[in-house]
Design a protein around this motif. Structure first.
Motif, short mmCIF file in Angstrom:
data_model
loop_
_atom_site.label_atom_id
_atom_site.label_comp_id
_atom_site.label_asym_id
_atom_site.label_seq_id
_atom_site.Cartn_x
_atom_site.Cartn_y
_atom_site.Cartn_z
N UNK A 1 2.26 5.17 -2.83
CA UNK A 1 2.28 6.53 -2.29
C UNK A 1 3.69 7.11 -2.30
N UNK A 2 4.68 6.25 -2.07
CA UNK A 2 6.07 6.71 -2.04
C UNK A 2 6.66 6.83 -3.44
N UNK A 3 5.89 6.44 -4.48
CA UNK A 3 6.36 6.48 -5.88
C UNK A 3 7.69 5.76 -6.03
N UNK A 4 7.75 4.59 -5.41
CA UNK A 4 8.96 3.76 -5.49
C UNK A 4 8.92 2.94 -6.78
N UNK A 5 9.35 3.59 -7.88
CA UNK A 5 9.27 2.94 -9.19
C UNK A 5 10.10 1.66 -9.24
N UNK A 6 11.19 1.60 -8.45
CA UNK A 6 12.03 0.41 -8.45
C UNK A 6 11.34 -0.81 -7.88
N UNK B 1 0.82 -1.21 0.00
CA UNK B 1 0.00 0.00 0.00
C UNK B 1 0.85 1.26 0.00
N UNK B 2 2.00 1.22 0.69
CA UNK B 2 2.85 2.40 0.82
C UNK B 2 3.70 2.66 -0.41
N UNK B 3 4.06 1.62 -1.15
CA UNK B 3 4.99 1.79 -2.27
C UNK B 3 4.43 2.69 -3.37
#
Length: 397
Positions: free
Chosen positions: A288-293, A284-286
């Protein structure tokens, strides 16, 4: 025959008598309540000038006086209720002045004596007022009363009174331990009670996070939501690796909410955790954090055994721009089973929700996704039929 008929008449008469008594009792209770309310309102009006006097001099360097004359029981309750209302509203010196008035008027002593009453209702009302008056001297008796009670709404009132009144960390810990001993899964309720304390929150949270009881640690983690406690960050990093899955899930949730600089190894570890609660929080957090990796990990998580993990992973992929949306399209086109259904459901929701944006950037992003959708499926989303992921449905592209 005659005997049975007589018994029936007697039974009916008894029932009618009980009903009559019940109706009379209800009317008496209503009349008494209305009379008390009327008397209370008259008292508020009578002491209006006194209340103005207190409010006008709360910040002056003078000693506030109590209302003149001998007050009736009802009038005392009117003044005490107003004092408790102010205590909840004011801070600092103003609150201290009102607390002093409560003690000078004898309200604290009076309610401490009421804790020993044989009437349960009177004990609970006294506990509520003592909490409102932040009566630290009443905490031992409140704890004794809490320890004797079985779980119910009344225990919440007493626990909240202890949290408001306690002036020692150990008293808070004992109250929380008692609340958790009921084994009702009330960690969030206990956390809500915990934030009522007037003790230093940073110091209290640090002690609870280091406690050996995992239940207390979880309560502290839940209570930390919305509170800035920088000193607790090192402990938070340690709790991310806790063996207790509930503690680990709450710690991960707080850790990710602080917008950390996530490393690939950390993301992989969290997304492959054996507790689905941790995987859900991470997925769920990834987005929101825009962690494209993290796109490959989220794509793989579409095959997760847990419904929540699959759906939150798909939702995060939809938030990660064109690349994330393309992975959803590929999963919907070439995937099988729950992974395909989850991807299709999220695509439908994305296309339905994003078509109403008016901002230029959002319209451009939506048009790019629409072109990609048409490239993979070749038809308008409105012509397709879909159901909630995991429930089934016709997803023929």
């Amino acid at each position: 025959m005659f005997s049975n008929l007589t018994m029936a008449y007697i039974f009916i008469a008894i029932c009618l008598g009980l009903i009559t008594i019940g109706i009379i009792s209800l009317f008496r209770m209503k009349y008494k309540h209305n009379a008390e309310q009327k008397e209370f309102e008259l008292g508020r009006h009578k002491f209006n000038d006194y209340f103005v006097y207190v409010q006008s001099h709360l910040h002056d360097d003078i000693t506030l006086e109590l209302p003149p004359g001998k007050l009736t029981r009802s009038e005392r309750r009117v003044v005490q209720t107003k004092f408790i209302e102010w205590i909840d509203q004011f801070k600092g010196e103003a609150r201290d002045k009102v607390l002093r008035l409560c003690r000078e008027a004898g309200y604290v002593e009076e309610d401490i004596r009421a804790l020993s009453s044989v009437r349960k209702g009177r004990r609970i009302a006294a506990a509520y007022r003592l909490g409102g008056m932040r009566a630290e001297e009443a905490v031992p008796q409140l704890q004794h009363l809490l320890n004797r009670m079985s779980y119910g709404p009344m225990t919440i009132i007493i626990a909240r009174a202890i949290a408001k009144s306690a002036d020692q960390t150990q008293q808070i810990r004992e109250m929380l331990t008692r609340m958790l001993s009921y084994d009702k899964g009330i960690h969030h309720m206990a956390a809500d009670i915990l934030v009522e304390t007037r003790l230093d929150s940073a110091s209290l949270m640090r002690k609870l996070l280091d406690d050996s009881d995992p239940g207390l640690v979880k309560v502290a983690l839940v209570a930390m939501w919305g509170q800035a406690v920088p000193a607790a960050v090192p402990t938070l990093d340690r709790l991310v690796g806790s063996e207790e899955k509930d503690v680990r899930a709450e710690a991960v949730k707080l850790y990710l909410s602080s917008n950390p600089a996530l490393e690939d190894d950390t993301i992989t570890q969290l997304m492959t955790d054996h507790a689905w609660e941790v995987r859900v929080v991470t997925a769920k957090a990834l987005g929101r954090l825009h962690a494209a990796g993290s796109i490959p990990l989220l794509t793989e998580a579409l095959k997760d055994d847990n419904w929540h993990v699959r759906n939150h992973s798909a939702e995060s992929l939809a938030m990660l721009g064109e690349q994330g949306f393309e992975m959803l399209c590929q999963a919907a086109l070439t995937g099988t089973g729950p992974a395909r259904e989850t991807a299709l459901y999220r695509i439908e929701r994305t296309m339905a929700n994003e078509g109403d944006h008016e901002a230029v950037e959002q319209m451009v992003a939506f048009n790019k996704k629409k072109l990609m959708y048409d490239h993979y499926f070749g038809i308008q989303p409105s012509k397709r039929i879909g159901k909630v992921a995991g429930v089934g449905g016709d997803y023929t592209a």
